[in-house]
Design a protein around this motif. Structure first.
Motif, PDB file in Angstrom:
ATOM      1  N   GLU A 154      58.307  18.954  59.158  1.00  0.00           N
ATOM      2  CA  GLU A 154      58.057  19.744  60.451  1.00  0.00           C
ATOM      3  C   GLU A 154      57.851  21.066  60.162  1.00  0.00           C
ATOM      4  O   GLU A 154      58.277  21.973  61.081  1.00  0.00           O
ATOM      5  N   PHE A 157      56.415  22.979  63.009  1.00  0.00           N
ATOM      6  CA  PHE A 157      57.317  23.205  64.265  1.00  0.00           C
ATOM      7  C   PHE A 157      57.696  24.725  64.370  1.00  0.00           C
ATOM      8  O   PHE A 157      58.848  25.025  63.638  1.00  0.00           O
ATOM      9  N   GLN A 207      59.038  20.939  70.425  1.00  0.00           N
ATOM     10  CA  GLN A 207      58.506  22.257  69.742  1.00  0.00           C
ATOM     11  C   GLN A 207      59.627  23.191  69.720  1.00  0.00           C
ATOM     12  O   GLN A 207      59.778  23.895  68.657  1.00  0.00           O
ATOM     13  N   LYS A 210      63.675  20.905  68.419  1.00  0.00           N
ATOM     14  CA  LYS A 210      63.849  20.494  66.845  1.00  0.00           C
ATOM     15  C   LYS A 210      64.033  21.818  66.078  1.00  0.00           C
ATOM     16  O   LYS A 210      64.958  21.630  65.170  1.00  0.00           O
ATOM     17  N   ASP A 265      50.266  20.877  75.817  1.00  0.00           N
ATOM     18  CA  ASP A 265      50.479  21.495  74.753  1.00  0.00           C
ATOM     19  C   ASP A 265      49.057  22.438  74.304  1.00  0.00           C
ATOM     20  O   ASP A 265      49.304  23.691  73.861  1.00  0.00           O
ATOM     21  N   THR A 281      55.243  28.252  71.434  1.00  0.00           N
ATOM     22  CA  THR A 281      55.698  27.060  70.515  1.00  0.00           C
ATOM     23  C   THR A 281      54.575  26.399  70.171  1.00  0.00           C
ATOM     24  O   THR A 281      53.454  26.202  70.796  1.00  0.00           O
ATOM     25  N   THR A 282      54.674  25.411  69.099  1.00  0.00           N
ATOM     26  CA  THR A 282      53.673  24.704  68.313  1.00  0.00           C
ATOM     27  C   THR A 282      54.346  23.765  67.429  1.00  0.00           C
ATOM     28  O   THR A 282      55.333  23.847  66.854  1.00  0.00           O
ATOM     29  N   SER A 283      53.730  22.495  67.429  1.00  0.00           N
ATOM     30  CA  SER A 283      54.047  21.481  66.235  1.00  0.00           C
ATOM     31  C   SER A 283      52.744  21.501  65.392  1.00  0.00           C
ATOM     32  O   SER A 283      52.715  20.490  64.412  1.00  0.00           O
ATOM     33  N   SER A 284      51.653  22.194  65.623  1.00  0.00           N
ATOM     34  CA  SER A 284      50.675  22.075  64.820  1.00  0.00           C
ATOM     35  C   SER A 284      50.538  23.130  63.471  1.00  0.00           C
ATOM     36  O   SER A 284      49.401  22.869  62.855  1.00  0.00           O
ATOM     37  N   SER A 323      57.579  10.165  64.836  1.00  0.00           N
ATOM     38  CA  SER A 323      56.474  11.234  64.632  1.00  0.00           C
ATOM     39  C   SER A 323      55.824  10.972  63.102  1.00  0.00           C
ATOM     40  O   SER A 323      55.042  11.898  62.879  1.00  0.00           O
TER      41      SER A 323
END
Length: 446
Positions: A154, A157, A207, A210, A265, A281-284, A323
């Protein structure tokens, strides 16, 4: 960099190999079966993939197009997206019920379909191209899943931010949790919204959560498998997350852009480049930086991870559960013969240096392959060097949090929805903890 022990990593990747095969399965049904069944003819193989991230969509298109242009390809690959917002589990069940499996599957959440005999082992001619630490065999000795991107857990994140705003206001990237809070207080005092985040879809709610909870999770990492394993064994409880839930609520209440409950998102990119927030925020990770550059090429974007109280970056090495993701080959393709040959040939290209370069150029980090030293990293995207630098940061601490239970996905969805309700003042923190603990006891312990 703190790395996992060999024993812990092997346990972790075994879980990923199992779980990831399941995940992609779920989305398959959503793609309408009639188009899928006829696309490309007998010398084609379908590649069904999960959508929602524009960078991943672009990556799939780029790698499929590149493969289809090869003069010596075995056949044609047809990319088929699972519609954004589709329920993956329902889509998977529908696809399985209709017998309409694609040859190549972008998987998440897997044990059920491996055990049901729906996936074919990935041959050694493919796995031999992948770094030995980036995949693992299932308990029957076969490999059913290989990574679609870099297995950096992650690391994506984090926070994307407006570097020019930081420069203009003499602001620095925070090195501790207290500095992160002070940064947001300073931005707010200047009349700007510090942070944009999203919960218009359930999954982006993690995002912000975590990174906040990672310090607690990291304390349970090691021999017993992580925090949720300790909760199952009575060595921890959901109440141990109270301080983290309080931090989450504080940020939502005081520093985020209003309307986060209905924000999708991908919309955070627009909010950032239009100066409606200084950070998002991002998870990409690298993918979000690419999205920003595509929308506004002259935007000076940066990237950092949210530090814990001691300034460390606690990052889940490979998320095991809903995930997790990777690429699998269906048993239906194996039975077909020609489709299997195309799938294997495509994966051999996917894990080649040429394939990795295509993936990197599209804005996604390529999987760890044995020839990774020959891959050209894409540093043209503003902020990408920030991301790559984190891979070598001495503050980066990998941790394990295994979730190998088939029912964990159901529980995790409940936990996400409960957090959103709490953030939206529909439930107190204590009531949320009690409900989540009861759900865990029912779904996991029961």
């Amino acid at each position: 960099m703190t790395m996992l022990s060999t024993k812990s990593f092997n346990r972790l990747t075994k879980g990923v190999a199992v779980v990831a095969a399941l995940a992609s399965t779920v989305g398959l049904a959503a793609c309408g079966s009639s188009r899928a069944a006829t696309a490309g003819g007998k010398d084609s193989a379908r590649f069904l993939y999960a959508t929602g991230d524009e960078t991943w969509n672009a990556t799939v298109k780029a790698i499929v197009d590149a493969y289809n242009k090869l003069p010596n390809k075995v056949g044609t690959v047809v990319a088929e997206p699972i519609p954004s917002g589709s329920d993956y589990a329902t889509a998977m069940k529908t696809m399985d019920a209709t017998g309409n499996w694609p040859a190549i599957v972008d998987m998440r959440d897997t044990v059920t379909y491996i055990e049901a005999g729906k996936l074919a082992p990935i041959p050694q001619e493919v796995t031999s191209l992948v770094d030995d630490d980036a995949y693992s065999a299932y308990k029957d000795g076969n490999v059913y899943l290989t990574p679609s991107t870099a297995n950096n857990g992650e690391l994506g994140f984090g926070i994307v931010y407006n570097k020019q705003y930081f420069k203009d206001n003499n602001l620095s990237v925070p090195t501790t949790w207290d500095e992160f809070i002070k940064l947001m207080q300073t931005i707010k005092a200047k009349g700007q919204t510090p942070l944009a985040t999203a919960a218009g879809e359930v999954w982006p709610s993690g995002q912000l959560w975590k990174p906040i909870a990672s310090e607690t999770f990291a304390k349970h990492s090691a021999k017993d498998g992580g925090f949720w394993a300790d909760v199952k064994d009575g060595k921890a409880q959901v109440a141990d997350l109270k301080d983290d839930l309080t931090k989450l609520k504080d940020i939502i209440d005081n520093y985020t852009l209003k309307g986060w409950q209905s924000t999708l998102d991908a919309q955070t990119t627009t909010l950032l480049v239009n100066n409606q927030a200084v950070m998002a925020t991002t998870s990409s990770g690298l993918g979000r930086l690419r999205d920003i550059n595509k929308v506004k090429p002259d935007f000076d974007a940066g990237y950092f991870l949210i530090p814990d109280s001691e300034g460390n970056f606690n990052v889940l090495k490979n998320s095991v559960g809903d995930s997790s993701q990777g690429l699998a080959i269906s048993k239906q393709a194996k039975d077909n013969g020609k489709q299997y040959d195309i799938a294997v040939d495509f994966l051999k290209y996917y894990y080649s240096v040429d394939g990795a370069n295509v993936i990197e150029k599209s804005g996604t980090m390529s999987p760890q392959i044995k020839d990774s030293s020959k891959v050209t990293r894409n540093t043209e995207i503003p902020g990408s060097t920030d991301y790559y630098a984190l891979l070598d940061s001495p503050k980066l601490k990998w941790y394990v949090n295994e979730t190998p239970w088939k029912t964990f996905s159901t529980f995790n969805t409940f936990f996400r929805q409960s957090r959103i309700a709490m953030q939206d003042n529909q439930s107190s923190i204590d009531d949320t903890i009690a409900k989540v603990q009861a759900e865990f006891d029912k779904d996991i312990k029961g």
